[in-house]
Design a protein around this motif. Sequence first.
Motif, mmCIF file in Angstrom:
data_model
loop_
_atom_site.group_PDB
_atom_site.id
_atom_site.type_symbol
_atom_site.label_atom_id
_atom_site.label_comp_id
_atom_site.label_asym_id
_atom_site.label_seq_id
_atom_site.Cartn_x
_atom_site.Cartn_y
_atom_site.Cartn_z
ATOM 1 N N ASP E 84 -4.648 70.970 63.737
ATOM 2 C CA ASP E 84 -5.663 71.964 64.064
ATOM 3 C C ASP E 84 -6.062 72.758 62.824
ATOM 4 N N ALA E 85 -7.164 73.478 62.944
ATOM 5 C CA ALA E 85 -7.762 74.142 61.794
ATOM 6 C C ALA E 85 -6.844 75.191 61.162
ATOM 7 N N PRO E 86 -6.161 76.026 61.947
ATOM 8 C CA PRO E 86 -5.309 77.030 61.292
ATOM 9 C C PRO E 86 -4.217 76.399 60.422
ATOM 10 N N LYS E 87 -3.556 75.371 60.935
ATOM 11 C CA LYS E 87 -2.536 74.705 60.127
ATOM 12 C C LYS E 87 -3.164 74.080 58.893
ATOM 13 N N ALA E 88 -4.328 73.451 59.072
ATOM 14 C CA ALA E 88 -5.009 72.841 57.934
ATOM 15 C C ALA E 88 -5.300 73.900 56.880
ATOM 16 N N GLY E 89 -5.704 75.083 57.354
ATOM 17 C CA GLY E 89 -5.995 76.171 56.424
ATOM 18 C C GLY E 89 -4.785 76.529 55.572
ATOM 19 N N SER E 90 -3.637 76.669 56.206
ATOM 20 C CA SER E 90 -2.473 77.077 55.418
ATOM 21 C C SER E 90 -1.975 75.921 54.542
ATOM 22 N N LEU E 98 -6.016 68.478 49.398
ATOM 23 C CA LEU E 98 -6.080 68.053 50.802
ATOM 24 C C LEU E 98 -7.517 68.099 51.319
ATOM 25 N N VAL E 99 -7.967 66.997 51.920
ATOM 26 C CA VAL E 99 -9.303 66.957 52.535
ATOM 27 C C VAL E 99 -9.116 67.081 54.045
ATOM 28 N N TYR E 100 -9.836 68.016 54.648
ATOM 29 C CA TYR E 100 -9.669 68.230 56.087
ATOM 30 C C TYR E 100 -10.975 67.978 56.828
ATOM 31 N N HIS E 101 -10.891 67.127 57.893
ATOM 32 C CA HIS E 101 -12.049 66.859 58.749
ATOM 33 C C HIS E 101 -11.813 67.588 60.067
ATOM 34 N N ARG E 102 -12.505 68.705 60.215
ATOM 35 C CA ARG E 102 -12.214 69.601 61.327
ATOM 36 C C ARG E 102 -12.431 68.938 62.689
#
Lengths: 251, 251, 251, 251, 251, 251, 251, 251
Positions: E84-90, E98-102
């Motif tokens: 999820d987005a919050p974990k990806a943020g931290s 790190l590349v994140y696809h929301r």
Amino acid sequence: MHPDHLKKLMEDVAAGRLKPDDAVAQLATLPFEDLGFARIDHHRFVRRGFPEAVYGEGKTSAEIARILDTFQDRNVPALVTRLDAPKAGSLKKRFKALVYHRRARLAYLGDPPDDLIGSVVVVSGGTSDAPVAEEAFLTARYLGASAELFQDVGVAGLHRVAAALPSLRKARAVIAVAGMEGALPSVVAGLTGAMVIGVPTSVGFGVQDRGKTPLFAMLSSCVPGLVVVNVDAGFSAGYAAAVINRLKEPA
Amino acid sequence: MHPDHLKKLMEDVAAGRLKPDDAVAQLATLPFEDLGFARIDHHRFVRRGFPEAVYGEGKTSAEIARILDTFQDRNVPALVTRLDAPKAGSLKKRFKALVYHRRARLAYLGDPPDDLIGSVVVVSGGTSDAPVAEEAFLTARYLGASAELFQDVGVAGLHRVAAALPSLRKARAVIAVAGMEGALPSVVAGLTGAMVIGVPTSVGFGVQDRGKTPLFAMLSSCVPGLVVVNVDAGFSAGYAAAVINRLKEPA
Amino acid sequence: MHPDHLKKLMEDVAAGRLKPDDAVAQLATLPFEDLGFARIDHHRFVRRGFPEAVYGEGKTSAEIARILDTFQDRNVPALVTRLDAPKAGSLKKRFKALVYHRRARLAYLGDPPDDLIGSVVVVSGGTSDAPVAEEAFLTARYLGASAELFQDVGVAGLHRVAAALPSLRKARAVIAVAGMEGALPSVVAGLTGAMVIGVPTSVGFGVQDRGKTPLFAMLSSCVPGLVVVNVDAGFSAGYAAAVINRLKEPA
Amino acid sequence: MHPDHLKKLMEDVAAGRLKPDDAVAQLATLPFEDLGFARIDHHRFVRRGFPEAVYGEGKTSAEIARILDTFQDRNVPALVTRLDAPKAGSLKKRFKALVYHRRARLAYLGDPPDDLIGSVVVVSGGTSDAPVAEEAFLTARYLGASAELFQDVGVAGLHRVAAALPSLRKARAVIAVAGMEGALPSVVAGLTGAMVIGVPTSVGFGVQDRGKTPLFAMLSSCVPGLVVVNVDAGFSAGYAAAVINRLKEPA
Amino acid sequence: MHPDHLKKLMEDVAAGRLKPDDAVAQLATLPFEDLGFARIDHHRFVRRGFPEAVYGEGKTSAEIARILDTFQDRNVPALVTRLDAPKAGSLKKRFKALVYHRRARLAYLGDPPDDLIGSVVVVSGGTSDAPVAEEAFLTARYLGASAELFQDVGVAGLHRVAAALPSLRKARAVIAVAGMEGALPSVVAGLTGAMVIGVPTSVGFGVQDRGKTPLFAMLSSCVPGLVVVNVDAGFSAGYAAAVINRLKEPA
Amino acid sequence: MHPDHLKKLMEDVAAGRLKPDDAVAQLATLPFEDLGFARIDHHRFVRRGFPEAVYGEGKTSAEIARILDTFQDRNVPALVTRLDAPKAGSLKKRFKALVYHRRARLAYLGDPPDDLIGSVVVVSGGTSDAPVAEEAFLTARYLGASAELFQDVGVAGLHRVAAALPSLRKARAVIAVAGMEGALPSVVAGLTGAMVIGVPTSVGFGVQDRGKTPLFAMLSSCVPGLVVVNVDAGFSAGYAAAVINRLKEPA
Amino acid sequence: MHPDHLKKLMEDVAAGRLKPDDAVAQLATLPFEDLGFARIDHHRFVRRGFPEAVYGEGKTSAEIARILDTFQDRNVPALVTRLDAPKAGSLKKRFKALVYHRRARLAYLGDPPDDLIGSVVVVSGGTSDAPVAEEAFLTARYLGASAELFQDVGVAGLHRVAAALPSLRKARAVIAVAGMEGALPSVVAGLTGAMVIGVPTSVGFGVQDRGKTPLFAMLSSCVPGLVVVNVDAGFSAGYAAAVINRLKEPA
Amino acid sequence: MHPDHLKKLMEDVAAGRLKPDDAVAQLATLPFEDLGFARIDHHRFVRRGFPEAVYGEGKTSAEIARILDTFQDRNVPALVTRLDAPKAGSLKKRFKALVYHRRARLAYLGDPPDDLIGSVVVVSGGTSDAPVAEEAFLTARYLGASAELFQDVGVAGLHRVAAALPSLRKARAVIAVAGMEGALPSVVAGLTGAMVIGVPTSVGFGVQDRGKTPLFAMLSSCVPGLVVVNVDAGFSAGYAAAVINRLKEPA
């Protein structure tokens, strides 16, 4: 439509006070007003001396208020079931006399029943079953039954049944509330000669399946004298117990 | 163990007729003989004046015969439920007095109840529900209830309820048997002030799901005063109705 | 692709205005544009004179806005279903003409249908079924049906069917919305000669199973003339009723 | 009770030909005879000009024969559904005019409908779906619909839809019968402007789950204009299609 | 343990560089390191040239960070799924690369694959299926497949398949993502000679049953060449497609 | 319709050999013949060089014979699946060349594939899974795959995987057949870099639920590279493996 | 009631210190206090030397506090299961000695067991299974078992079983915790001669069905020596393991 | 592969008696022979001193005979479970020493265990549960446990538990077999300090659901010390009890 009313209609036609055509027009709505279905709504509770009941879930407090107004106008007491605390709060502002039981999520508006008769005993398996057990207990009482409530009588406290035994043995109807594996009603049905109404609750986890497991266990019970209502259906159990409790001497 | 028996035991100890150790030995088996569970087996039916009941399915006729012997020795009448015709045939060779109801798959051995009291009404939805309806009806009667049976009162014949209405209105307990969508008990519960015991049957196809759909429909019914037993559980319904039917005047 | 368009293409080839290769290139996409599947998307609603429909759940308001733009460009009216209030709010900022029905979670953009024909009657079992009933009612109306809505016609108010009876009897299609045990559509199907579309709702608890019980009950109903849509599928029912309602005289 | 009958009753009272008390006695059974429920049984089919229908499963041929006698006495044609071949054989001995369709397990007794009107199209997914498809087709025809049957139009033969397309496009009601994954009704609903009645069948294995998978797939379909009946419910679909098919020009 | 490593061990023993006892000690852990199970963990991805994959749900971002550290130390690229987005943020604070696809809830850490080969085509039924479709698409790409994504190709837009057809026809593996009734994979499997991997999604309501209906429909499909993964399992589908896509010329 | 055919049509129109109207008439059926759906039926197998497949269950041997005639006329080989022995016996009387595999319930009519390429490995969990495993194995072979079959490789014999390992490691597609808890495909997926197709079987009892438990276990597996087909769907797995097996070198 | 207590009662009667009537009065509650059911509550844990256990879910912290008071008064240690952090916080204010394990949602009040004996090994499949694994591990320890915990030993790390193997091989009872497809307990049961208690967890998605899939897979396992508890039932598993672990040498 | 064998291999290499390449070849199969999985098959039963077990369902008697040959050659006793009488008959012709228990559908070939140790108690709810109870009882005995069987100890005979109590109280493992609502294991678990293994049976009807209801009830039980096996899984319960029963004194 009361038979007397119907007879009056006939007499009016016979006496020429009412034209056949007008009688037909009046009777057009009659089959539905006069069949049991319709009476459920208008007359059932009154005929039984029971208060009206309103299913509170999925209704706004404004909607419930409008319904209560109708009953108050007709001077009919009313129960509101599955009523959450915020709605109860706003209803109490308008209906000062409304009594609200938070745990049972049950409200009552009207004069309480004059005298409580017979004997309904409610036993519940555990502390977590309390909301359902109390809903059943209060319903039975508001419907005129002299009722007792023995809570936390599950596998983690069956010895407390001992205290309840004298009551169970003279009960006219017993309500047994249980979650988990739902064995309590079977046990209680073995201990009493009274009709036992099993109420499965959604207390438990995993394959307890929000109450389906105790429900199915109660239905599959090999102990006769046990009937069942829906999961968490404290009101239904209390209502049924009150109906049984009022029975007179058989002919 | 009867309280008198227990008191006798104490007196024997007090009188020195029984040594404390021997009394302890006797009491070792007592909690189980004296608790309701055990009484179910030995005493419940007798205490109630009800015949014993034997679940016939999955038992050989030899096993059933041995059980019936025990009851006959004790002069206790007995019902055998879910008994198929071949087993009934071989049992009748041994127990001449056995009465067998093929459609209801029910057998009875013993003197019939002396007089039938009260009023239990059984209504069923369709011809295919007959085996379950008859099992309920016969059970109620063998358990001492004055009972009536109105069959084929489903959506394909609800007008026949008219004929049943006077009976329904004075019934102490109603049994409503229905397969398909299981709406009959809801309808009947609206027409009568009596307790209604819904019996779902496995009649139907597709999502009727061998009775789960009418079972769940009855449990989800919005008409109060309706309780439910297992699918095709005519015996359970008849038993419960008989228990209710015998209630005396409430205190 | 309209048959005329196809013929025009052929004529262009025949007239040498279009080279066979170019025609093949154009036709490469044709089987899909020209088959019913594709026509669903481009032409179905238009062909029927029905507005387009957008399933609002799981789409952002930006996505919905882009879709509505397309329709507005083509001057095609559009319904948005299962649209929650916040999304509706932000859509209204952009599409001033958007009409939003909060309870039915339904939005409409475009000119309303010119005249409403025929007769679709929507009855619902209880107050809690209102969102689904209103979605069905509004859908039928936005699709050109003259429609009436009778709410709260359940077991707790079946006598109100009396008021609805004249409408029910002349209805071309009836939509019956019910949660709990879902008996209303069976009852209504018995009262009218019209096609009845049953809509189960998720109103209830326990084995009501978020609508599966009334769904299965409706499907298992022994009353013919009753068809069913998905749980809470007010739009589907309204759409189907509108299709039926428009039928001309049979040949 | 026909309104004319009711008016006649009133006139008899008004004319002194009938005493008010006797009229009341007659009317005592009326609410049930006169409400839709009861009319289902006595009058619905007749009023609609439809034959009576008897659910053959779970009834003995003797029981069915007795029912058919009643209809024959009243000169009302009758359909018997889910009738297996042995029962049909013994019924034919008694009712020479009985027509039996073995595959559809459907029998008909009476004069066939005078003329077939409108257009009902039945398409089925595969050869194994034939019994259900034929039951739907024959039901529609016996109920007066001009009907066509296109079999084996599943994923293993969708091109045959081409042949059916002209019929589908002018159909007043379409019945789409499919087992397996049940995609056919969705596809057909995309190809036609008519109401489509999906009939899931129990053809398939594993998670096909005796028809639940195509049933749920049809109910979950994103193509509007599709309604559904129970698994293998060919009769229900044929009946519903016949009701739709007869609609007149809307007002 | 690589076969070469094992041979080396033997040679060391043979050469006296390693004592038999020490070799046994080393081999004590070998059966588990050397069996496929263990290799899954240590070597599978590396052996395949695939990045490692971490199931993000139910792990804290600290736990995920520690796992990513391990991979980074070994210079192994890694995918994190269901993040999820919050974990990806931290996580991004710590792993700048790190590349994140929301929407796909997918993160990637490491150098992207050098060149993308073959052809994987992802088609999805509707806008609401986008998260799953994108997870499948991105997984296939991060695992080295040249991939294309065609969204919103459901019953509400099947004509867009036309645009996808050339891609579908030359695809080595097709992923078809669909909620509702899940008919898209069957349709697509009919249009292409490639293996089709069906991915049911939880998009829909009522009996769609959080994805079980499209799952069961895909499994019950009568179109061969279709295999299925779990509900919403975009990663599994993307992984399987990447495995197929890399196949060389058969012997 | 082949693109060349389409171009020919255009040229005929361009050359005046075909009138635009006649071309339109021809094209009227084209969208369905030319769309993938229709091609499934006519061309898919042929295009792929695969034999036709006939689902034998629920078809009479006469019906199957008629279908086989069609294929024989077109000189197309055919598989018949789920064909029981009696039907196979009567088919063999008419089609001397028909090969019948009793355990796999599979028949083949036509010349076997010229040469078998690639490598498909079928492993099964236990002796009871043999019918499904053999159906998968034979299907893959009849569809041109060089295939191997390793039976009884379950928890009661996983060491036999050792013998299969060299085959598994060079397999292009693996089919893992398992009943009970269905763990085999997960284990095998960990041992091989190839795509694994899990086939749950109905072997087991109790909550094994006629195959749903291994099906759900395979779908829930945490090992990637595993896809699943329906319970007992050996043909589907063999077909999918054959499709994968034939893949050429990726671009 | 302890046998000594019972004997004392008898002696008091025999000695004239207690009148028979008073003994009867005391024994009136005895059948329930003295039967196993009742002893569960009062004596089971004490008799076993196990702490009491309180199911924390659905109880307020006030209710739990009152229960803990009772235990503290009797100097009996107590476990509170399924206790969330806020309730634990308020309990700690009152019971300073309360130890709370947040992840396992487990609290302990009392002196820890004197010495830990035997060997219980807990293995879990993945990081997300940690709460359940720790609940099982801590329960076993608080009930006197010498226990070890090996986490993250799933398919994504089975090689770590190697490290656990020496422990597993000498374990008296093994607890295997797994979500997803639940294959770990089968694998572990194959690796050890000890009894294995499988604990399915709700970790996973789609058809994992909140733990039903691993539960059913474990129950359907073909590896003997494996028994199962409810989904997420770490306490039950720890308790059962502790009971097994304490067994003495068999006679 | 025994560690000694492995060390021998190393020494052979070190001594030049075995070439590294040949050792590698031998070790290629080792990971699987040496991992627990494989040992299950070859060594588990032998290592435990338990006979081999063969699942008889779905195997022909010829297949079973071939398996029994293998065991007989290795002089290993064997159990065959779920073996129907006809297969047992043909096996007895070949294996004269085979002992067959018809009711338990269990066969044994080999010398019975030398001495029976410890104490396993099997209690069953009713006569219909006998096949499962006897399978559990015989399995425990053939696996070396001194075992007792108390049948028909259900709600229709719980007082017989009194007779079983001394045995229950000193049992090392208890097996409680019950159909219907499955309450017996909960009751028994309250009466004994031993581990209780619940075995649900498929005895019952309606929502008993072929054993799912007692299974779920046992899993949902609030009495600790209760673990569960699959429906009707007498062998699994007997096996697990035998494993527990043999435990030595804990360290």
